[in-house]
Design an enzyme around this catalytic site. Structure first.
Site, short mmCIF file in Angstrom:
data_model
loop_
_atom_site.label_atom_id
_atom_site.label_comp_id
_atom_site.label_asym_id
_atom_site.label_seq_id
_atom_site.Cartn_x
_atom_site.Cartn_y
_atom_site.Cartn_z
N GLY A 65 -20.40 3.91 -4.69
CA GLY A 65 -20.54 2.63 -5.37
C GLY A 65 -19.29 1.79 -5.36
CB SER A 66 -18.71 -1.30 -7.27
OG SER A 66 -17.66 -2.18 -7.57
CB THR A 67 -13.41 -0.81 -6.13
OG1 THR A 67 -13.71 -2.20 -6.27
CG2 THR A 67 -13.37 -0.44 -4.65
#
Length: 132
Positions: free
Chosen positions: A61-63
């Site tokens: 997923g996203s940072t």
């Protein structure tokens, strides 16, 4: 028993081992207010990671997931330590900035770890230890 690995985030912590064979996104996968896994369809959905030694293959997923880990830490809802099969930047960064000891590349697979047992992760030494 002591298993060697690679230290990712410094420090040492103990807790009940919670093992998942599925990766996890901390962004929208863990509620930062409660520490409960909320990712739809995740095998551990509904379980709390608070104070556990949380072992899972890798993050996804996203940072922004790193900041969710930091929020968990600030809210005192973070895992005590993290074990990954392969650390990737999102989880490694989140563990480092949150002060959560972390190791990866263990000599054994996650399925060989004693799920539910009290274990100690030493990020300085890169080890996981428990009473056999």
């Amino acid at each position: 028993m002591i298993v060697k690995g690679r230290g990712i985030a410094k420090g040492s912590a103990s807790g009940r081992l919670l093992v998942s064979d599925a990766p996890l996104s901390f962004l929208s996968g863990v509620d930062p207010e409660s520490g409960v896994i909320i990712e739809e369809g995740h095998p551990l959905q509904g379980q709390s990671i608070v104070g556990t030694v949380f072992a899972f293959p890798y993050g996804k997923g996203s940072t922004v997931g790193s900041y969710v880990m930091y929020a968990l830490s600030r809210n005192e809802k973070a895992p005590a330590a993290i074990i990954n099969t392969e650390a990737e930047p999102i989880i490694a960064t989140g563990a480092i900035m949150s002060g959560i000891p972390m190791v990866d590349h263990l000599e054994v697979g996650l399925a060989d770890l004693p799920d539910g047992a009290e274990v100690t992760v030493d990020g300085d030494e890169g080890t996981v230890a428990w009473d056999a």
